[in-house]
Design an enzyme around this catalytic site. Sequence first.
Site, short mmCIF file in Angstrom:
data_model
loop_
_atom_site.label_atom_id
_atom_site.label_comp_id
_atom_site.label_asym_id
_atom_site.label_seq_id
_atom_site.Cartn_x
_atom_site.Cartn_y
_atom_site.Cartn_z
N ASP A 63 -35.95 -14.54 -16.64
CA ASP A 63 -35.69 -14.10 -17.95
C ASP A 63 -36.37 -15.23 -19.13
O ASP A 63 -36.79 -16.42 -18.55
CB ASP A 63 -34.23 -13.92 -18.17
CG ASP A 63 -33.25 -15.08 -18.10
OD1 ASP A 63 -33.94 -16.10 -17.85
OD2 ASP A 63 -31.96 -14.97 -17.96
N ASN A 120 -35.48 -13.02 -31.77
CA ASN A 120 -35.14 -11.84 -32.54
C ASN A 120 -34.53 -12.26 -33.65
O ASN A 120 -34.68 -11.56 -34.67
CB ASN A 120 -34.17 -10.98 -31.58
CG ASN A 120 -35.05 -10.09 -30.65
OD1 ASN A 120 -36.24 -9.83 -30.78
ND2 ASN A 120 -34.39 -9.86 -29.46
N HIS A 140 -37.19 -8.38 -34.43
CA HIS A 140 -37.35 -7.49 -33.10
C HIS A 140 -38.66 -7.20 -32.94
O HIS A 140 -39.00 -7.07 -31.67
CB HIS A 140 -36.53 -6.11 -33.25
CG HIS A 140 -34.84 -6.79 -33.08
ND1 HIS A 140 -34.38 -6.94 -31.78
CD2 HIS A 140 -34.00 -6.56 -33.97
CE1 HIS A 140 -33.17 -7.12 -31.92
NE2 HIS A 140 -32.73 -6.92 -33.25
N ASP A 170 -40.58 -8.02 -29.52
CA ASP A 170 -41.12 -7.29 -28.75
C ASP A 170 -42.75 -7.72 -28.44
O ASP A 170 -43.15 -7.53 -26.97
CB ASP A 170 -41.38 -5.63 -29.54
CG ASP A 170 -40.26 -5.06 -29.81
OD1 ASP A 170 -39.28 -5.36 -28.64
OD2 ASP A 170 -39.85 -4.05 -30.40
N GLU A 214 -34.65 -9.16 -21.79
CA GLU A 214 -35.81 -9.85 -21.46
C GLU A 214 -35.79 -10.42 -20.06
O GLU A 214 -36.39 -11.57 -19.71
CB GLU A 214 -35.58 -11.35 -22.39
CG GLU A 214 -34.60 -12.32 -22.16
CD GLU A 214 -33.25 -11.80 -22.48
OE1 GLU A 214 -32.18 -12.83 -22.61
OE2 GLU A 214 -32.88 -10.68 -22.89
#
Length: 223
Positions: free
Chosen positions: A163, A171, A176, A180, A206
């Site tokens: 991760d 974020n 966000h 992304d 993630e």
Amino acid sequence: IMESAQESIFEWDLEGDTVYRSGKITDKYHYQKIYDEDHKIIPPHTFFVHPDDRELYLNHMRDVLAGKTVPEIDIRARLNQSSEFNWYLLISKAVLNEKNEVSKVIVLLRDVDKLKKEVEELQLRAQVDLLTGLYNKVTTENFIRKYLNNNARVGKHALIICDLDNFKKINDQYGHHQGDLVLKHVANILRKNLRASDVIGRYGGEEFVILLPFTSIENAVLV
């Protein structure tokens, strides 16, 4: 009826060794008769069927010529040498004469290329994570389970779960949208640096899961 039908229709007369076809075929595909070395007409589409579907088609036609009732099939074909392969629904029916022998074969072709590709697109979308283009969680688990069931006794495999550290801060601080973009960038890095045979999936948020078939622990660590 043949001239007014929306589908493409062939009537293959075995006794007369001729092929009648609907006007739709002539107009749309510029169909011409194809002959073999003995100057006999080749059954409709044998010459134009996609190589991967040819065995399916030939088995279908053999059963029809034997007078059997056959199910409809989907095949890829091109109805002239310069066109692309499209998907068609093929429906065939044998016509018997007074001796109970097959005298004619009626072949109906329905263009299902658009529908077929739409279904394939929907199936693909159901398998992938729309943001990153990697496999989604369900598909990743299915691939890993299927692969291990088939290959668990052969060689060694590695499973990596990873991760992104501090992803929440990205974020929170940048929004966000930027988060992304980071996920997409990581997905591209994984794709570029792993083999085509490796299974790469976004497991959630993630978190990513990677199966490395036939990979030792040492090589997996190097990855």
